[in-house]
Design an enzyme around this catalytic site. Structure first.
Site, short mmCIF file in Angstrom:
data_model
loop_
_atom_site.label_atom_id
_atom_site.label_comp_id
_atom_site.label_asym_id
_atom_site.label_seq_id
_atom_site.Cartn_x
_atom_site.Cartn_y
_atom_site.Cartn_z
N GLU A 178 3.18 60.04 36.05
CA GLU A 178 2.83 58.46 36.57
C GLU A 178 2.57 57.73 35.11
OE1 GLU A 178 0.69 55.65 37.24
OE2 GLU A 178 -0.82 57.11 36.88
N ASP B 98 -0.71 64.48 36.24
CA ASP B 98 -0.28 64.44 34.99
C ASP B 98 -1.48 64.34 34.61
OD1 ASP B 98 0.65 62.28 35.88
OD2 ASP B 98 0.90 61.31 33.87
#
Length: 404
Positions: A143, A86
């Site tokens: 995350e 991400d």
């Protein structure tokens, strides 16, 4: 880096397709996606894994991807290698040709590089399967605070893909390229949030302040007293951080009005459950105590985020041996100062033994580059072959990969 590359057959071999990996990394960088929105990135990862003959499972924890490679030699042991996918809500200012094409979103933490290094390892291992056991390549969404590790674990990650050990790798641009750093025990902090809402009567600050209960005085005492928790309640040899991030109350358009409600938010960081409990308890005690002393009330919310990232001794020895074999003992720091940032890889380390390693990416005159989570950060593509070799080295140590 060049000397290391010629001395290690994996680094040397990966160098032959390093340009392809860099192109993948830059493509991901140009199309960043926030946590639990990584549809394009997950699809790209799955497609590349299938192209290289890796068994693929998609949709683990919504957008997670797991690639599985079985060795050609008999063996029951299995390990997991994890990368995150991400991006962050930051407007990029690098000016690079591959800069983000999504306004306000960029890969400011290097997850594009993490994903690419693990893809590189997948390509190498798919063609060099002379090992005993199984490797699970775990590509995790979200995350950066959106619960990706938790989602994958709740979706049965380690039940569906059993792992005897789990490893993570994160770039660190403040140490030189070609270096590694880790430690045994607590390595990154637990990250929690707190919110305190003070309520009083409010009133006219000019004509009748004596008739009001003044929550601005309460918050002032509270904010100052927060640091006494670290200075006087946390033992001197332990570590903790308490920071206030916002104070909201009243209106700038009505400076003569004493507010009836005021909200304070902040973050706390710690490395042990004992200190974590202490911080939560003392924040509540101080808020309630000061409120009561001034005839006000306090509502306290303490939200626990991810726990501390705690490296296991045995797996840290394995990781250290691999890094040392690649970079030399002088370039591997095994006593990294604990970082007060947080990582949801900690949840995987609570479920399975493992290690979280940092790989240097700095390129500046003093071996450093623009830091993580800044608009000027860009992943250093030169370290991709070394990162791939690190992943392959773990397989060699854990599963007995045969060298060419």
């Amino acid at each position: 880096m060049e000397t290391d590359r010629m001395q290690n057959p994996v680094v040397e071999g990966v160098a032959t397709f390093a340009d392809e990996l860099a192109a993948i990394r830059r493509d991901i960088h140009a199309h960043p996606e926030m946590g639990m929105e990584e549809h394009r990135t997950s699809a790209l990862v799955a497609a590349k894994l299938r192209e290289w003959g890796v068994d693929v499972t998609e949709g683990v924890g919504k957008l997670g991807v797991v690639g599985t490679i079985k060795g050609t030699r008999p063996g029951q042991r299995a390990i997991g290698l994890r990368a995150d996918m991400d991006a962050l809500q930051i407007a990029e200012q690098t000016g690079k040709p591959w800069a983000s094409t999504t306004p306000g979103v960029m890969h400011a933490c290097g997850h594009d590089g993490h994903t690419t290094m693990l893809l590189g390892a997948a390509r190498w291992l798919s063609r060099h399967r002379d090992f005993a056991g199984t490797v699970h390549l775990i590509f995790q969404p979200a995350e950066e605070g959106r619960g990706g590790a938790k989602a994958m674990l709740e979706d049965g990650l380690f039940e569906r893909f059993p792992c005897d050990a789990i490893y993570g790798l994160h770039n660190k641009p403040t140490i030189p390229a070609g270096h590694f750093a880790t430690r045994k025990g607590p390595t990154l902090a637990a990250a929690d949030r707190f919110s305190v809402t003070f309520r009083g009567t409010g009133g006219h600050g000019g004509s009748t302040p004596h008739l009001a209960t003044d929550i601005t005085i309460v918050q002032a005492h509270f904010v100052l007293a927060l640091q006494t928790i670290v200075g006087r309640n946390v033992p001197a040899l332990d570590s903790a951080v308490l920071s206030v991030g916002s104070i909201n109350g009243g209106s700038a358009l009505s400076p003569n009005v004493m507010p009836a409600e005021l909200v304070i938010t902040g973050t706390s960081r710690s490395y042990s459950p004992r200190i974590r409990d202490l911080l939560e308890r003392r924040i509540g005690e101080l808020a309630q105590g000061f409120a009561a002393a001034h005839g006000c009330t306090a509502e306290v919310e303490y939200r626990r985020g991810v726990p501390a990232t705690v490296n296991h001794a045995e797996q840290t020895d394995v990781a250290a041996a691999v890094a040392t074999g690649l970079a030399g003992a002088a370039n591997v720091n095994l006593n990294l100062t604990p970082v007060t940032g947080a990582e949801d890889f900690s949840l995987m380390l609570e479920a399975r033994p493992g290690n979280f390693m940092f790989i240097g990416g700095g390129t500046g005159p003093e071996g450093s580059s623009a830091n993580l989570h800044t608009p000027h950060f860009d992943f250093n593509d030169e370290i991709i072959p070394l990162g791939v070799a690190y992943w392959v080295g773990l397989v060699e140590h854990e599963l007995g990969l045969q060298k060419d």
